[in-house]
Scaffold this motif. Structure first.
Motif, mmCIF file in Angstrom:
data_model
loop_
_atom_site.group_PDB
_atom_site.id
_atom_site.type_symbol
_atom_site.label_atom_id
_atom_site.label_comp_id
_atom_site.label_asym_id
_atom_site.label_seq_id
_atom_site.Cartn_x
_atom_site.Cartn_y
_atom_site.Cartn_z
ATOM 1 N N LYS A 52 0.841 -1.201 0.000
ATOM 2 C CA LYS A 52 0.000 0.000 0.000
ATOM 3 C C LYS A 52 0.876 1.251 0.000
ATOM 4 O O LYS A 52 0.629 2.196 -0.756
ATOM 5 C CB LYS A 52 -0.904 -0.020 1.237
ATOM 6 N N ASN A 53 1.910 1.271 0.843
ATOM 7 C CA ASN A 53 2.803 2.432 0.909
ATOM 8 C C ASN A 53 3.494 2.669 -0.436
ATOM 9 O O ASN A 53 3.592 3.809 -0.885
ATOM 10 C CB ASN A 53 3.850 2.229 2.006
ATOM 11 N N LEU A 108 0.766 12.401 2.284
ATOM 12 C CA LEU A 108 0.897 10.952 2.505
ATOM 13 C C LEU A 108 -0.206 10.441 3.422
ATOM 14 O O LEU A 108 -0.807 9.392 3.178
ATOM 15 C CB LEU A 108 2.268 10.631 3.105
ATOM 16 N N GLU A 109 -0.478 11.206 4.485
ATOM 17 C CA GLU A 109 -1.523 10.782 5.427
ATOM 18 C C GLU A 109 -2.890 10.785 4.755
ATOM 19 O O GLU A 109 -3.689 9.865 4.955
ATOM 20 C CB GLU A 109 -1.513 11.691 6.658
ATOM 21 N N LEU A 110 -3.156 11.803 3.940
ATOM 22 C CA LEU A 110 -4.437 11.870 3.233
ATOM 23 C C LEU A 110 -4.565 10.712 2.246
ATOM 24 O O LEU A 110 -5.611 10.069 2.156
ATOM 25 C CB LEU A 110 -4.559 13.216 2.508
ATOM 26 N N ALA A 111 -3.491 10.432 1.529
ATOM 27 C CA ALA A 111 -3.517 9.323 0.566
ATOM 28 C C ALA A 111 -3.731 7.991 1.281
ATOM 29 O O ALA A 111 -4.448 7.112 0.786
ATOM 30 C CB ALA A 111 -2.225 9.295 -0.229
ATOM 31 N N ALA A 112 -3.121 7.834 2.450
ATOM 32 C CA ALA A 112 -3.288 6.585 3.202
ATOM 33 C C ALA A 112 -4.729 6.420 3.663
ATOM 34 O O ALA A 112 -5.263 5.309 3.689
ATOM 35 C CB ALA A 112 -2.345 6.558 4.391
ATOM 36 N N LEU A 113 -5.371 7.536 4.035
ATOM 37 C CA LEU A 113 -6.764 7.458 4.486
ATOM 38 C C LEU A 113 -7.708 7.149 3.338
ATOM 39 O O LEU A 113 -8.706 6.445 3.514
ATOM 40 C CB LEU A 113 -7.182 8.787 5.133
#
Ligand SMILES: [Zn+2]
Length: 84
Positions: free
Chosen positions: A54-55, A75-80
């Motif tokens: 995923k990363n 990065l945090e937004l994309a992970a969410l």
């Protein structure tokens, strides 16, 4: 024909039913716990591999050239927003 059977866990002789695999409850518990531990370990490896996949997917989307600095918020937004 009597063949001596041995405990799968400790190699001690088994007395009792013909389908018995362990010499005692203790050996049976040890063997079952080892299997459970191995399953937990394998599950954890799968979880880590999924997180890495995923990363890498997120990084590839945000930085196709792979040579840039990406702000943490992106990065945090994309992970969410990305599917697991
Ligand atoms: Zn045993």
């Amino acid at each position: 024909m009597s063949q001596s059977r041995k405990c799968v866990q400790c190699d001690a002789a088994i007395v009792g039913r013909s389908d018995k695999r362990y010499c005692s409850d203790s050996c049976r518990h040890l063997a079952n716990n080892a299997v459970k531990q191995q399953n937990r370990h394998e599950r954890r490896i799968l979880q880590v591999n999924a997180a890495l996949r995923k990363n890498r997917s997120i990084l590839k989307q945000l930085s196709p050239q792979g040579k840039t600095t990406i702000p943490r918020q992106y990065l945090e937004l994309a992970a969410l927003t990305s599917a697991t």
